[in-house]
Design an enzyme around this catalytic site. Structure first.
Site, short mmCIF file in Angstrom:
data_model
loop_
_atom_site.label_atom_id
_atom_site.label_comp_id
_atom_site.label_asym_id
_atom_site.label_seq_id
_atom_site.Cartn_x
_atom_site.Cartn_y
_atom_site.Cartn_z
N ILE A 60 -5.53 -39.43 70.00
CA ILE A 60 -6.24 -38.32 69.34
C ILE A 60 -6.66 -37.29 70.39
O ILE A 60 -6.54 -36.08 70.18
CB ILE A 60 -7.48 -38.83 68.57
N TYR A 99 -17.05 -54.10 68.02
CA TYR A 99 -16.56 -52.71 68.07
C TYR A 99 -17.40 -51.85 67.12
O TYR A 99 -17.91 -50.79 67.50
CB TYR A 99 -15.08 -52.69 67.67
N LYS A 139 -20.00 -48.82 68.22
CA LYS A 139 -19.88 -47.44 67.73
C LYS A 139 -21.15 -47.03 66.96
O LYS A 139 -21.60 -45.89 67.05
CB LYS A 139 -18.64 -47.30 66.84
N1 LIG Z 1 -7.06 -43.82 66.11
C1 LIG Z 1 -7.91 -44.07 65.13
O1 LIG Z 1 -7.53 -44.17 63.96
C2 LIG Z 1 -9.38 -44.24 65.41
C3 LIG Z 1 -10.18 -44.77 64.38
C4 LIG Z 1 -11.53 -44.90 64.61
C5 LIG Z 1 -12.08 -44.48 65.81
N2 LIG Z 1 -11.29 -44.01 66.80
C6 LIG Z 1 -11.95 -43.57 68.03
O2 LIG Z 1 -11.31 -42.38 68.48
C7 LIG Z 1 -11.31 -42.34 69.91
C8 LIG Z 1 -9.89 -42.09 70.39
O3 LIG Z 1 -9.07 -43.14 69.94
P1 LIG Z 1 -7.48 -43.12 70.03
O4 LIG Z 1 -6.97 -43.66 68.76
O5 LIG Z 1 -7.02 -41.81 70.50
O6 LIG Z 1 -7.23 -44.24 71.12
P2 LIG Z 1 -6.64 -44.15 72.59
O7 LIG Z 1 -6.70 -45.54 73.14
O8 LIG Z 1 -5.32 -43.50 72.57
O9 LIG Z 1 -7.69 -43.22 73.33
C9 LIG Z 1 -8.80 -43.70 74.06
C10 LIG Z 1 -8.69 -43.10 75.43
O10 LIG Z 1 -9.85 -43.48 76.19
C11 LIG Z 1 -9.40 -43.81 77.50
N3 LIG Z 1 -10.42 -44.72 78.08
C12 LIG Z 1 -10.69 -45.99 77.73
N4 LIG Z 1 -11.67 -46.48 78.50
C13 LIG Z 1 -12.03 -45.49 79.35
C14 LIG Z 1 -12.98 -45.38 80.38
N5 LIG Z 1 -13.78 -46.41 80.71
N6 LIG Z 1 -13.10 -44.20 81.04
C15 LIG Z 1 -12.28 -43.15 80.74
N7 LIG Z 1 -11.33 -43.21 79.80
C16 LIG Z 1 -11.22 -44.37 79.09
C17 LIG Z 1 -8.06 -44.46 77.30
O11 LIG Z 1 -7.25 -44.47 78.46
C18 LIG Z 1 -7.47 -43.58 76.21
O12 LIG Z 1 -6.78 -42.48 76.74
C19 LIG Z 1 -11.92 -43.64 70.37
O13 LIG Z 1 -13.29 -43.43 70.64
C20 LIG Z 1 -11.79 -44.56 69.16
O14 LIG Z 1 -12.77 -45.56 69.14
C21 LIG Z 1 -9.94 -43.88 66.63
#
Ligand SMILES: NC(=O)c1ccc[n+]([C@@H]2O[C@H](COP(=O)([O-])OP(=O)(O)OC[C@H]3O[C@@H](n4cnc5c(N)ncnc54)[C@H](O)[C@@H]3O)[C@@H](O)[C@H]2O)c1
Length: 337
Positions: A20, A157, A161
């Site tokens: 995202i 998780y 959040k």
């Molecule tokens: N994809 C979904 O449907 C969804 C649903 C609910 C919530 N989310 C939330 O949206 C956000 C983005 O999720 P996403 O789906 O793009 O996942 P993603 O894993 O692609 O993105 C998360 C990013 O955070 C980075 N990251 C992790 N730990 C880190 C740290 N300690 N320091 C710096 N960077 C770090 C990862 O390398 C990654 O690029 C997250 O907070 C996730 O919890 C996503």
């Protein structure tokens, strides 16, 4: 009615090399923002942002949100932070529960503390997981949350959040412009094939290989799949609309789709005859696992307060995603449909 933010506003996107986050970065650069990305590449990748790092308006810093000095330095140069970095997804959290809690809570503490020092607006990425087992469908932001016991790690998780949201709202009460967005199953190009359990990524990957699609449980559980450009739009509104401050929003499509119907639709678009394998959740995640049967948002609040309107149907979104995945999945040796 929409954005009040001048286009050149410097923005920090934590987790900006993720799925995202990288789409959000594209969107912000298109609007003319100066964008810094902080990411430790644990689940994100250079590939997701390779096309924009040469943009003079974009800077990438490899590092962790647990490094409070680094976070402070980056936030000192920003006016708006989209905080997306997290240990993401049920599979990762079940495998690494302590890391999940430490990163998701500790990292958010760092972001909010520094944002308060520099009076920087913040959007926290939260999750539909926070609703847990609630049967109050569609989920409303002020509805009760129903989580399982603490010896079932998947709930850590949701708890992490929710704690982020609580913390953010304490800062908001003290005058810091903070909002939170609860994402509902985002999907689209760059969704990670080997990722943390996105069912769309898994189904596309299996379908391209000509394998049966693996359905967990009976396949009748439902989700609200949201095309990533809609997710990004909602996120941006939460960071720019004046009425979004101090609020939590569901960011989802509002359409309810069963996993079984999703599997059929993916097979149809790819051109495969539908063939399924059923597995129990226990086989996949271990004996102490609890699934969420229905997960559907009310998006009335986001619509009424900040004009959020998801535009892509699941069919159109899947077509775009599958078109992208044909080129990027299954490293050459399998024939895409
Ligand atoms: N994809 C979904 O449907 C969804 C649903 C609910 C919530 N989310 C939330 O949206 C956000 C983005 O999720 P996403 O789906 O793009 O996942 P993603 O894993 O692609 O993105 C998360 C990013 O955070 C980075 N990251 C992790 N730990 C880190 C740290 N300690 N320091 C710096 N960077 C770090 C990862 O390398 C990654 O690029 C997250 O907070 C996730 O919890 C996503």
């Amino acid at each position: 009615m929409n954005s009040l933010t001048p286009d050149k506003t410097p923005v920090l996107v934590t987790g900006g090399a993720g799925f995202i986050g990288s789409h959000l970065v594209d969107f912000l650069l298109d609007k003319g923002h100066k964008v810094s990305i902080l990411d430790d590449l644990s689940t994100g990748s250079h590939g997701n942002i390779a096309h924009c790092v040469d943009n003079p308006g974009c800077g990438f810093i490899e590092g962790t949100i647990l490094d409070s000095d680094l976070v402070d330095k980056l936030i000192s140069g920003a006016k708006l932070v989209f905080h997306l970095a997290a240990v993401v997804g049920v599979k990762n959290v079940v495998e690494f529960p302590r890391k999940g809690i430490e990163v998701n809570v500790g990292g958010t503490e760092n972001v909010l503390r520094s944002a308060a020092s520099y009076k920087c607006r913040v959007v926290l990425a939260s999750s539909s997981e926070v609703y847990g087992h609630s049967r109050d469908i569609p989920f409303k932001e002020d509805g009760d949350r129903v989580l399982g016991p603490t010896n079932i790690q998947r709930w850590s998780y949701a708890a992490s959040k929710a704690l982020d949201e609580h913390l953010g709202l304490t800062y908001a009460a003290e005058g810091l412009p903070v909002s939170a967005v609860r994402y509902f199953n985002a999907y689209g190009p760059r969704i990670d094939e080997s990722g943390y359990g996105s069912v769309i990524a898994r189904f596309m990957s299996q379908a391209f290989k000509g394998e049966k699609l693996t359905l967990y449980g009976d396949g009748n559980q439902t989700r609200s799949f949201t095309y990533v450009s809609d997710t990004v739009e909602g996120t941006y509104l939460a960071g720019t609309h004046p009425d979004a401050v101090g609020e939590v929003f569901n960011i989802g499509s509002g359409d309810e789709t069963s996993i079984r119907d999703l599997a059929h639709e993916i097979c149809r678009i790819i051109g495969n005859d539908p063939a399924f394998d059923f597995k129990s959740f226990e086989d996949v995640y271990g004996p102490a696992f609890q699934d969420i049967y229905r997960r559907v948002p009310s998006i009335e609040k986001a619509r009424n307060l900040m004009g959020f309107e998801p535009v892509l149907s699941l069919r159109d979104g899947l077509e775009k995603t599958i078109e992208w995945a044909r080129e990027h999945y299954v490293s050459a040796n399998n024939s895409p449909g």
